[in-house]
Design a protein around this motif. Structure first.
Motif, PDB file in Angstrom:
ATOM      1  N   GLU A   8       0.834  -1.195   0.000  1.00  0.00           N
ATOM      2  CA  GLU A   8       0.000   0.000   0.000  1.00  0.00           C
ATOM      3  C   GLU A   8       0.876   1.256   0.000  1.00  0.00           C
ATOM      4  O   GLU A   8       1.968   1.259   0.564  1.00  0.00           O
ATOM      5  CB  GLU A   8      -0.915  -0.004   1.223  1.00  0.00           C
ATOM      6  N   PRO A   9       0.393   2.338  -0.619  1.00  0.00           N
ATOM      7  CA  PRO A   9       1.225   3.545  -0.712  1.00  0.00           C
ATOM      8  C   PRO A   9       1.459   4.239   0.624  1.00  0.00           C
ATOM      9  O   PRO A   9       2.430   4.968   0.775  1.00  0.00           O
ATOM     10  CB  PRO A   9       0.431   4.452  -1.658  1.00  0.00           C
ATOM     11  N   THR A  26       6.168   4.548  -0.814  1.00  0.00           N
ATOM     12  CA  THR A  26       6.516   4.147  -2.183  1.00  0.00           C
ATOM     13  C   THR A  26       7.934   4.643  -2.484  1.00  0.00           C
ATOM     14  O   THR A  26       8.125   5.522  -3.329  1.00  0.00           O
ATOM     15  CB  THR A  26       5.508   4.714  -3.210  1.00  0.00           C
ATOM     16  N   PRO A  27       8.915   4.104  -1.788  1.00  0.00           N
ATOM     17  CA  PRO A  27      10.280   4.642  -1.903  1.00  0.00           C
ATOM     18  C   PRO A  27      10.877   4.540  -3.304  1.00  0.00           C
ATOM     19  O   PRO A  27      11.702   5.378  -3.677  1.00  0.00           O
ATOM     20  CB  PRO A  27      11.082   3.804  -0.900  1.00  0.00           C
ATOM     21  N   ARG A  28      10.473   3.547  -4.077  1.00  0.00           N
ATOM     22  CA  ARG A  28      11.027   3.413  -5.432  1.00  0.00           C
ATOM     23  C   ARG A  28      10.691   4.614  -6.300  1.00  0.00           C
ATOM     24  O   ARG A  28      11.465   4.983  -7.183  1.00  0.00           O
ATOM     25  CB  ARG A  28      10.520   2.130  -6.092  1.00  0.00           C
ATOM     26  N   SER A  29       9.537   5.204  -6.070  1.00  0.00           N
ATOM     27  CA  SER A  29       9.124   6.385  -6.847  1.00  0.00           C
ATOM     28  C   SER A  29       9.313   7.666  -6.050  1.00  0.00           C
ATOM     29  O   SER A  29       8.717   8.696  -6.369  1.00  0.00           O
ATOM     30  CB  SER A  29       7.664   6.245  -7.286  1.00  0.00           C
ATOM     31  N   PHE A  30      10.146   7.607  -5.008  1.00  0.00           N
ATOM     32  CA  PHE A  30      10.441   8.772  -4.169  1.00  0.00           C
ATOM     33  C   PHE A  30       9.185   9.353  -3.529  1.00  0.00           C
ATOM     34  O   PHE A  30       9.074  10.551  -3.331  1.00  0.00           O
ATOM     35  CB  PHE A  30      11.201   9.839  -4.960  1.00  0.00           C
ATOM     36  N   ASN A  31       8.230   8.443  -3.238  1.00  0.00           N
ATOM     37  CA  ASN A  31       7.005   8.826  -2.517  1.00  0.00           C
ATOM     38  C   ASN A  31       6.237   9.953  -3.198  1.00  0.00           C
ATOM     39  O   ASN A  31       5.723  10.871  -2.530  1.00  0.00           O
ATOM     40  CB  ASN A  31       7.353   9.210  -1.077  1.00  0.00           C
ATOM     41  N   VAL A  32       6.148   9.891  -4.511  1.00  0.00           N
ATOM     42  CA  VAL A  32       5.421  10.938  -5.240  1.00  0.00           C
ATOM     43  C   VAL A  32       3.949  10.949  -4.839  1.00  0.00           C
ATOM     44  O   VAL A  32       3.382   9.934  -4.396  1.00  0.00           O
ATOM     45  CB  VAL A  32       5.539  10.758  -6.773  1.00  0.00           C
ATOM     46  N   LEU A  33       3.335  12.114  -4.998  1.00  0.00           N
ATOM     47  CA  LEU A  33       1.910  12.250  -4.710  1.00  0.00           C
ATOM     48  C   LEU A  33       1.098  11.798  -5.919  1.00  0.00           C
ATOM     49  O   LEU A  33       0.478  12.592  -6.632  1.00  0.00           O
ATOM     50  CB  LEU A  33       1.582  13.690  -4.339  1.00  0.00           C
ATOM     51  N   SER A  34       1.113  10.499  -6.135  1.00  0.00           N
ATOM     52  CA  SER A  34       0.289   9.901  -7.192  1.00  0.00           C
ATOM     53  C   SER A  34      -1.178   9.998  -6.781  1.00  0.00           C
ATOM     54  O   SER A  34      -1.506  10.353  -5.639  1.00  0.00           O
ATOM     55  CB  SER A  34       0.671   8.435  -7.377  1.00  0.00           C
ATOM     56  N   GLU A  35      -2.064   9.651  -7.696  1.00  0.00           N
ATOM     57  CA  GLU A  35      -3.485   9.626  -7.351  1.00  0.00           C
ATOM     58  C   GLU A  35      -3.739   8.668  -6.199  1.00  0.00           C
ATOM     59  O   GLU A  35      -4.511   8.972  -5.280  1.00  0.00           O
ATOM     60  CB  GLU A  35      -4.308   9.223  -8.576  1.00  0.00           C
ATOM     61  N   ALA A  36      -3.068   7.508  -6.229  1.00  0.00           N
ATOM     62  CA  ALA A  36      -3.249   6.517  -5.165  1.00  0.00           C
ATOM     63  C   ALA A  36      -2.733   7.039  -3.825  1.00  0.00           C
ATOM     64  O   ALA A  36      -3.365   6.838  -2.786  1.00  0.00           O
ATOM     65  CB  ALA A  36      -2.533   5.218  -5.539  1.00  0.00           C
ATOM     66  N   MET A  37      -1.588   7.718  -3.859  1.00  0.00           N
ATOM     67  CA  MET A  37      -1.033   8.249  -2.617  1.00  0.00           C
ATOM     68  C   MET A  37      -1.934   9.330  -2.036  1.00  0.00           C
ATOM     69  O   MET A  37      -2.185   9.367  -0.819  1.00  0.00           O
ATOM     70  CB  MET A  37       0.370   8.810  -2.863  1.00  0.00           C
ATOM     71  N   ALA A  60       5.555  11.079   7.851  1.00  0.00           N
ATOM     72  CA  ALA A  60       6.915  10.597   7.618  1.00  0.00           C
ATOM     73  C   ALA A  60       6.992   9.926   6.257  1.00  0.00           C
ATOM     74  O   ALA A  60       6.013   9.898   5.497  1.00  0.00           O
ATOM     75  CB  ALA A  60       7.316   9.629   8.729  1.00  0.00           C
ATOM     76  N   ALA A  61       8.154   9.378   5.930  1.00  0.00           N
ATOM     77  CA  ALA A  61       8.337   8.724   4.635  1.00  0.00           C
ATOM     78  C   ALA A  61       9.471   7.716   4.703  1.00  0.00           C
ATOM     79  O   ALA A  61      10.372   7.831   5.541  1.00  0.00           O
ATOM     80  CB  ALA A  61       8.618   9.759   3.542  1.00  0.00           C
ATOM     81  N   GLU A  62       9.414   6.745   3.799  1.00  0.00           N
ATOM     82  CA  GLU A  62      10.462   5.737   3.666  1.00  0.00           C
ATOM     83  C   GLU A  62      11.357   6.068   2.475  1.00  0.00           C
ATOM     84  O   GLU A  62      10.936   6.743   1.534  1.00  0.00           O
ATOM     85  CB  GLU A  62       9.838   4.354   3.450  1.00  0.00           C
ATOM     86  N   GLY A  63      12.580   5.574   2.518  1.00  0.00           N
ATOM     87  CA  GLY A  63      13.448   5.644   1.352  1.00  0.00           C
ATOM     88  C   GLY A  63      14.333   6.866   1.291  1.00  0.00           C
ATOM     89  O   GLY A  63      14.578   7.542   2.296  1.00  0.00           O
ATOM     90  N   ARG A  64      14.804   7.176   0.078  1.00  0.00           N
ATOM     91  CA  ARG A  64      15.813   8.228  -0.118  1.00  0.00           C
ATOM     92  C   ARG A  64      15.217   9.619  -0.261  1.00  0.00           C
ATOM     93  O   ARG A  64      15.962  10.597  -0.411  1.00  0.00           O
ATOM     94  CB  ARG A  64      16.653   7.908  -1.353  1.00  0.00           C
ATOM     95  N   ALA A  65      13.897   9.726  -0.238  1.00  0.00           N
ATOM     96  CA  ALA A  65      13.239  11.031  -0.354  1.00  0.00           C
ATOM     97  C   ALA A  65      12.056  11.088   0.587  1.00  0.00           C
ATOM     98  O   ALA A  65      11.436  10.058   0.894  1.00  0.00           O
ATOM     99  CB  ALA A  65      12.778  11.276  -1.786  1.00  0.00           C
TER     100      ALA A  65
END
Length: 261
Positions: A8-9, A26-37, A60-65
């Motif tokens: 889940e996002p 969604t760390p692979r996509s740098f946690n972008v604010l997609s529609e799902a997010m 908060a967020a996971e990953g490199r961003a």
């Protein structure tokens, strides 16, 4: 509320104090604010708003961003004005949900926050950043002025400072973000969570009603003239003082004892 599944996002956690942690996941996509997010965030914030025992939200967020803004690939796939109008209206509703929530929202920024991701930080009531985190509103680099991020950004820092970021797309460091008013504290990465925990504990120790009334009044008065602001503030303070919470707090101060909230 139970944790979401890993795919889940957004990961949602709540502790026994009523402190929610919403983790962009969604760390692979740098946690972008997609529609799902955005849908997941809106759903989570609506759930917090419906919880009378909620006290604080940590974002908060996971990953490199922390968050790299809107999903440009998703946006490019539907090059239609009506779609873009709906998309940005959805984002604006999400940002206003943070503002309207009657508990404080704190951004935990461990890394890059750009465009709508920087907007997300600016929209939160408080923000704690790690040294090494960077902030920018660089849509201009792809020909897209960050108009919606400018709303929150210009309410955190001076207009010329905000405009320079918006026009150049240049990034600023965590220390510069603190100097400009975008974040409250900058910590070494290994000290970020401890500082965040201290801040949350200090807020949770205060009466929920006073915090809620205070947040509502704070933003209402910012958007009005000084005379009207004082009228709003005076009415809010009178209502707060008349409540049992403040009556007990003041009596405890007079009695030189801890308040019994």
């Amino acid at each position: 509320m139970s944790d979401n599944l890993p795919q889940e996002p957004l990961r949602v956690e709540r502790d026994e104090r009523g402190v929610y942690t919403l983790t962009l996941n969604t760390p692979r996509s740098f946690n972008v604010l997609s529609e799902a997010m955005m849908a997941a965030l809106q759903h989570a914030l609506d759930a917090v708003a419906a919880d009378p025992q909620a006290r604080v939200v940590v974002l908060a967020a996971e990953g490199r961003a922390f968050c790299a803004g809107h999903d440009l690939k998703e946006m490019k796939a539907t090059p239609e004005l009506a779609y873009y109008q709906t998309l940005f209206a959805t984002c604006s509703r999400l940002m206003m949900a943070i503002r309207k929530l009657d508990v404080p929202v704190i951004a935990r920024v461990h890394a890059l926050a750009t465009a709508a991701g920087c907007q997300l930080v600016a929209q939160c009531d408080l923000a704690v950043a790690a040294q090494g985190a960077t902030f920018g509103v660089n849509g201009i680099d792809v020909g897209l002025f960050c108009a919606t991020p400018s709303v929150a950004l210009s309410r955190n820092m001076g207009p010329k400072q905000a405009m320079e970021m918006l026009l150049t797309g240049d990034f600023i460091s965590a220390d510069e973000a603190q100097a400009r008013g975008l974040v409250n504290r900058v910590m070494a990465p290994e000290a970020l969570d401890a500082e965040l925990a201290r801040l949350v504990a200090r807020i949770v120790a205060k009466p929920r009603l006073a915090v809620s009334m205070g947040k509502t009044l704070f933003y209402r008065q910012l958007e009005t003239g000084m005379e009207s602001a004082y009228q709003l503030a005076g009415q809010s303070m009178a209502c707060n003082m008349a409540h049992d919470v403040a009556q007990e707090g003041v009596q405890a101060f007079i009695d030189k004892r801890p308040p019994n909230w």
